[in-house]
Write a protein that holds these residues in place. Structure first.
Motif, PDB file in Angstrom:
ATOM      1  N   MET A   1      15.943  -1.306   5.865  1.00 14.42           N
ATOM      2  CA  MET A   1      15.351  -1.497   4.565  1.00 14.42           C
ATOM      3  C   MET A   1      13.874  -1.854   4.694  1.00 14.42           C
ATOM      4  O   MET A   1      13.039  -1.313   3.983  1.00 14.42           O
ATOM      5  CB  MET A   1      16.107  -2.564   3.804  1.00 14.42           C
ATOM      6  N   ASP A   2      13.570  -2.774   5.595  1.00  9.09           N
ATOM      7  CA  ASP A   2      12.181  -3.178   5.779  1.00  9.09           C
ATOM      8  C   ASP A   2      11.322  -2.001   6.240  1.00  9.09           C
ATOM      9  O   ASP A   2      10.210  -1.811   5.749  1.00  9.09           O
ATOM     10  CB  ASP A   2      12.071  -4.321   6.780  1.00  9.09           C
ATOM     11  N   ALA A   3      11.854  -1.216   7.173  1.00  8.98           N
ATOM     12  CA  ALA A   3      11.100  -0.059   7.678  1.00  8.98           C
ATOM     13  C   ALA A   3      10.864   0.950   6.556  1.00  8.98           C
ATOM     14  O   ALA A   3       9.781   1.537   6.459  1.00  8.98           O
ATOM     15  CB  ALA A   3      11.849   0.586   8.838  1.00  8.98           C
ATOM     16  N   SER A   4      11.855   1.154   5.701  1.00  8.84           N
ATOM     17  CA  SER A   4      11.701   2.081   4.576  1.00  8.84           C
ATOM     18  C   SER A   4      10.626   1.591   3.620  1.00  8.84           C
ATOM     19  O   SER A   4       9.779   2.370   3.167  1.00  8.84           O
ATOM     20  CB  SER A   4      13.023   2.234   3.823  1.00  8.84           C
ATOM     21  N   ALA A   5      10.651   0.316   3.301  1.00 10.12           N
ATOM     22  CA  ALA A   5       9.659  -0.250   2.386  1.00 10.12           C
ATOM     23  C   ALA A   5       8.252  -0.162   2.980  1.00 10.12           C
ATOM     24  O   ALA A   5       7.291   0.164   2.273  1.00 10.12           O
ATOM     25  CB  ALA A   5      10.020  -1.700   2.056  1.00 10.12           C
ATOM     26  N   ARG A   6       8.125  -0.442   4.274  1.00  7.38           N
ATOM     27  CA  ARG A   6       6.803  -0.351   4.930  1.00  7.38           C
ATOM     28  C   ARG A   6       6.284   1.083   4.946  1.00  7.38           C
ATOM     29  O   ARG A   6       5.114   1.340   4.672  1.00  7.38           O
ATOM     30  CB  ARG A   6       6.874  -0.894   6.350  1.00  7.38           C
ATOM     31  N   LEU A   7       7.175   2.029   5.269  1.00  8.01           N
ATOM     32  CA  LEU A   7       6.770   3.437   5.294  1.00  8.01           C
ATOM     33  C   LEU A   7       6.340   3.891   3.908  1.00  8.01           C
ATOM     34  O   LEU A   7       5.303   4.547   3.752  1.00  8.01           O
ATOM     35  CB  LEU A   7       7.913   4.313   5.800  1.00  8.01           C
ATOM     36  N   HIS A   8       7.113   3.551   2.904  1.00  4.94           N
ATOM     37  CA  HIS A   8       6.790   3.893   1.517  1.00  4.94           C
ATOM     38  C   HIS A   8       5.390   3.398   1.179  1.00  4.94           C
ATOM     39  O   HIS A   8       4.557   4.153   0.674  1.00  4.94           O
ATOM     40  CB  HIS A   8       7.837   3.263   0.590  1.00  4.94           C
ATOM     41  N   ARG A   9       5.125   2.146   1.447  1.00  7.28           N
ATOM     42  CA  ARG A   9       3.823   1.566   1.090  1.00  7.28           C
ATOM     43  C   ARG A   9       2.679   2.229   1.854  1.00  7.28           C
ATOM     44  O   ARG A   9       1.639   2.535   1.281  1.00  7.28           O
ATOM     45  CB  ARG A   9       3.837   0.054   1.336  1.00  7.28           C
ATOM     46  N   ALA A  10       2.850   2.465   3.143  1.00  6.32           N
ATOM     47  CA  ALA A  10       1.784   3.085   3.939  1.00  6.32           C
ATOM     48  C   ALA A  10       1.476   4.488   3.432  1.00  6.32           C
ATOM     49  O   ALA A  10       0.310   4.866   3.260  1.00  6.32           O
ATOM     50  CB  ALA A  10       2.178   3.121   5.416  1.00  6.32           C
ATOM     51  N   ALA A  11       2.516   5.285   3.174  1.00 10.00           N
ATOM     52  CA  ALA A  11       2.316   6.659   2.707  1.00 10.00           C
ATOM     53  C   ALA A  11       1.749   6.674   1.288  1.00 10.00           C
ATOM     54  O   ALA A  11       0.836   7.453   0.988  1.00 10.00           O
ATOM     55  CB  ALA A  11       3.636   7.425   2.775  1.00 10.00           C
ATOM     56  N   THR A  24       3.565  -5.979  -3.836  1.00 12.67           N
ATOM     57  CA  THR A  24       3.552  -6.775  -2.616  1.00 12.67           C
ATOM     58  C   THR A  24       4.645  -6.274  -1.675  1.00 12.67           C
ATOM     59  O   THR A  24       5.594  -5.608  -2.119  1.00 12.67           O
ATOM     60  CB  THR A  24       3.811  -8.260  -2.924  1.00 12.67           C
ATOM     61  N   PRO A  25       4.575  -6.615  -0.386  1.00 13.65           N
ATOM     62  CA  PRO A  25       5.666  -6.254   0.526  1.00 13.65           C
ATOM     63  C   PRO A  25       7.025  -6.788   0.060  1.00 13.65           C
ATOM     64  O   PRO A  25       8.041  -6.099   0.195  1.00 13.65           O
ATOM     65  CB  PRO A  25       5.232  -6.876   1.855  1.00 13.65           C
ATOM     66  N   ASP A  26       7.056  -7.994  -0.500  1.00 10.48           N
ATOM     67  CA  ASP A  26       8.326  -8.536  -1.014  1.00 10.48           C
ATOM     68  C   ASP A  26       8.860  -7.689  -2.162  1.00 10.48           C
ATOM     69  O   ASP A  26      10.077  -7.440  -2.258  1.00 10.48           O
ATOM     70  CB  ASP A  26       8.157  -9.976  -1.481  1.00 10.48           C
ATOM     71  N   GLU A  27       7.989  -7.227  -3.044  1.00 10.08           N
ATOM     72  CA  GLU A  27       8.418  -6.367  -4.153  1.00 10.08           C
ATOM     73  C   GLU A  27       8.921  -5.023  -3.635  1.00 10.08           C
ATOM     74  O   GLU A  27       9.925  -4.488  -4.143  1.00 10.08           O
ATOM     75  CB  GLU A  27       7.270  -6.151  -5.137  1.00 10.08           C
ATOM     76  N   ASP A  28       8.259  -4.475  -2.623  1.00 12.99           N
ATOM     77  CA  ASP A  28       8.713  -3.214  -2.030  1.00 12.99           C
ATOM     78  C   ASP A  28      10.100  -3.375  -1.412  1.00 12.99           C
ATOM     79  O   ASP A  28      10.970  -2.519  -1.599  1.00 12.99           O
ATOM     80  CB  ASP A  28       7.732  -2.723  -0.958  1.00 12.99           C
TER      81      ASP A  28
END
Length: 136
Positions: A1-11, A24-28
């Protein structure tokens, strides 16, 4: 889940810098935990141990399709889109009108523009475009 949220935000931030920092990362992480993982079938593409791309699908819709900035142009998005096409005769998705790279990507893969809106009904208030693909 964390990796998905990080990838989403970066892209997302790389493709749409005018909307960077919208969440925010917490919201993602909340969004992926409470919405995407709950409501969608999720597929990932990996480069070694790293998540390079993801697609989230539900009932004829592509809810999310993101490829990490470093993995773009390597066929990751096309491979994920092919997974979606294998499981459906018709797919729809929204993208932002100003995301020209995404629009070209979908159009080259057989998606047709159905509608454009002023963005009044999306969270970002950004004009968007509805695309549809159907198996011939």
């Amino acid at each position: 889940m964390d990796a998905s949220a990080r990838l989403h935000r970066a892209a997302f931030d790389a493709a749409l810098p005018w909307l960077a920092g919208l969440h925010t990362p917490d919201e993602d992480r909340w969004f992926y935990r409470e919405r995407v993982f709950r409501d969608c079938e999720l597929w990932g593409a990996f480069s070694g141990d790293d998540l390079a791309g993801l697609i989230a699908l539900r009932a004829g819709w592509i809810d999310q399709l993101y490829v990490g900035p470093g993995a773009q142009g390597r066929g990751v998005g096309s491979a994920l889109l092919d997974v979606a096409k294998l499981g459906s005769d018709r797919l729809q998705l929204w993208t932002f009108q100003r995301n020209i790279a995404a629009r070209r990507f979908y159009e080259r893969r057989g998606f047709l523009l159905v509608e454009e809106t002023d963005g009044a009904h999306n969270e970002e208030r950004e004009p968007d475009a509805l695309y549809c693909w159907a198996r011939l």
